[in-house]
Scaffold this motif. Sequence first.
Motif, short mmCIF file in Angstrom:
data_model
loop_
_atom_site.label_atom_id
_atom_site.label_comp_id
_atom_site.label_asym_id
_atom_site.label_seq_id
_atom_site.Cartn_x
_atom_site.Cartn_y
_atom_site.Cartn_z
N ARG A 69 0.82 -1.20 0.00
CA ARG A 69 0.00 0.00 0.00
C ARG A 69 0.86 1.26 0.00
O ARG A 69 0.60 2.20 -0.74
N ARG A 70 1.90 1.27 0.82
CA ARG A 70 2.79 2.44 0.83
C ARG A 70 3.44 2.65 -0.52
O ARG A 70 3.52 3.76 -1.04
N VAL A 122 2.46 1.62 -3.47
CA VAL A 122 1.50 2.06 -4.48
C VAL A 122 1.15 3.54 -4.25
O VAL A 122 0.99 4.29 -5.21
N ALA A 123 1.06 3.92 -2.99
CA ALA A 123 0.78 5.33 -2.68
C ALA A 123 1.86 6.22 -3.27
O ALA A 123 1.57 7.25 -3.91
N ILE A 124 3.13 5.84 -3.10
CA ILE A 124 4.24 6.63 -3.63
C ILE A 124 4.17 6.64 -5.16
O ILE A 124 4.27 7.68 -5.80
N LEU A 125 3.95 5.46 -5.72
CA LEU A 125 3.89 5.32 -7.18
C LEU A 125 2.82 6.22 -7.77
O LEU A 125 3.07 6.97 -8.72
N LYS A 126 1.63 6.18 -7.16
CA LYS A 126 0.52 6.96 -7.70
C LYS A 126 0.78 8.46 -7.54
O LYS A 126 0.45 9.25 -8.41
N ARG A 127 1.41 8.82 -6.43
CA ARG A 127 1.71 10.23 -6.18
C ARG A 127 2.72 10.74 -7.21
O ARG A 127 2.57 11.84 -7.74
N VAL A 128 3.74 9.94 -7.50
CA VAL A 128 4.74 10.36 -8.48
C VAL A 128 4.09 10.50 -9.85
O VAL A 128 4.32 11.47 -10.57
N PHE A 129 3.24 9.55 -10.21
CA PHE A 129 2.53 9.62 -11.49
C PHE A 129 1.72 10.91 -11.56
O PHE A 129 1.74 11.62 -12.55
#
Lengths: 366, 141
Positions: free
Chosen positions: B83-84, B86-93
Amino acid sequence: MDRLMKVNKSAELAIIDFFRLLLENDRVSGIFTLRKINKDDSVDYCLVTDENRLDEAIPFYPFMPANAGQILSRFSPMNKPVAVVIKPCELRAFIELVKREQGTLDNFLLISYSCAGVFPIIKTGDEPFEKFLPSYWETVKRGGISQGIRQTCKVCEHFLPMNADITISLIGENKLDSECKMFLNTDKAKEFAKDFEGEMLEEDLESPVINSLLTKRKGEKEDLFTELSSKYSGLDGMINIFGRCIGCHGCSRVCPICYCTLCDFESHNYDYSASILEREISQKGALRLPPDTIFFHLGRLIHMSFSCIGCGLCTEVCPANIPVSTLFIKIGEETAKMFDYIPGRNVKEAIPVTVFKEEEFAELGE
Amino acid sequence: MEREFLPKIVSFLCKWCSYTGADLAGINRLQYPTSILPIKVMCSSRVDPVFVIKAYLRGADGVLIGGCHPGDCHYQDGNYHTRRRVAILKRVFELLGLEEGRIRLSWISASEGPKFARVCNEFTEVIKSLGENTTKTTIFL
């Protein structure tokens, strides 16, 4: 109020005297500092053990030939104490590396200073920056942003060291040429400095000059980010910014945070076999080779941007002049903010991807 | 005649929950798009965000990551780490102006066959509204 020792000598001479004393009394086995190497004025980091070789030490020279944090991680732990003069961002890099078990803080006397920024690495054919030096030091005394320093330094907000044993105050010190203020932050520092002659005082490191410099730099940063965000939005933006990348991976080699010796991006894991290439090309009609340029940069952003300490070496070494560090600082600030994390602030603070909270990000995953 | 766009969705499914859930959906003959490409992983935390980027850049219209519900991870806390990440991944995107909507994280337990089918149907509809991933035709990536 912080405890400090005032010495009536210029900052550079005072610190070199301090080093001499440490070496003479056998308190440390060596001094890690910037030093002139050859007659042609090249400056590099050096581990000095012979006090006679301290003459050409220039600890506060505004230049970063490598990230000292990365260098320190390679030779720690030392058997005997070593005194180290290190820039605030390099120190933060070292702390991040210690968190990753790539070094230990034992046996280092960490000396840092309020850093006014450094000049770019001189490439062959470039004009040396020596001519800027007198005006640089005048600007340091005033607390301004000097002409000619690196873009990354112009926007740096963390120019006061975190975790230093001794902090030398440079920014805003009018009498830089005649007196030196050494802030003794830890017991270790007090222990090492007890034989050193100086006047003990109590004063704050933070001053109005420092605060106004912080405001100036924040302004610069905002301008830079706005300029960049107009260029890098979306997939087209990524192509715009990384289109010039030649894939040398120099940015990750110099990056102190990218410590993996077996980097996934250097491996053959993501190589395109002939069959994959054929499929890609049949779909697209053409393919830029070698592929995976954006993959590499995007991957790095996601893997370590939250630990980016903004030393700017990636931009420095980029042969294609891609503003790598600007992008990393911007994205890194945001990803670190998600976890209220500041890279290099505290060695006990866990790296965001190694821990979790049960109640966080409830909106993700349903 | 123009064919209807059926999004290609790469899904990383954890062996213990989501993959078994997908199995159950199949056994129960539940309908979901055939364009879901399942990849079995031992834990959702095995999914390095780099895999997701790779899929995205190689032309996947959507990437689904399926794991056990929080607290139910076979390895205690793998899905919290996922979850963390994916949170970082989505934020960077999001910060780069890339389409973070093409990435989805879902908790699907081994008994939730219908949920798996629902997630696949829903996600397919979301991706249909986003359109085809432009990385499919981009020469420089």
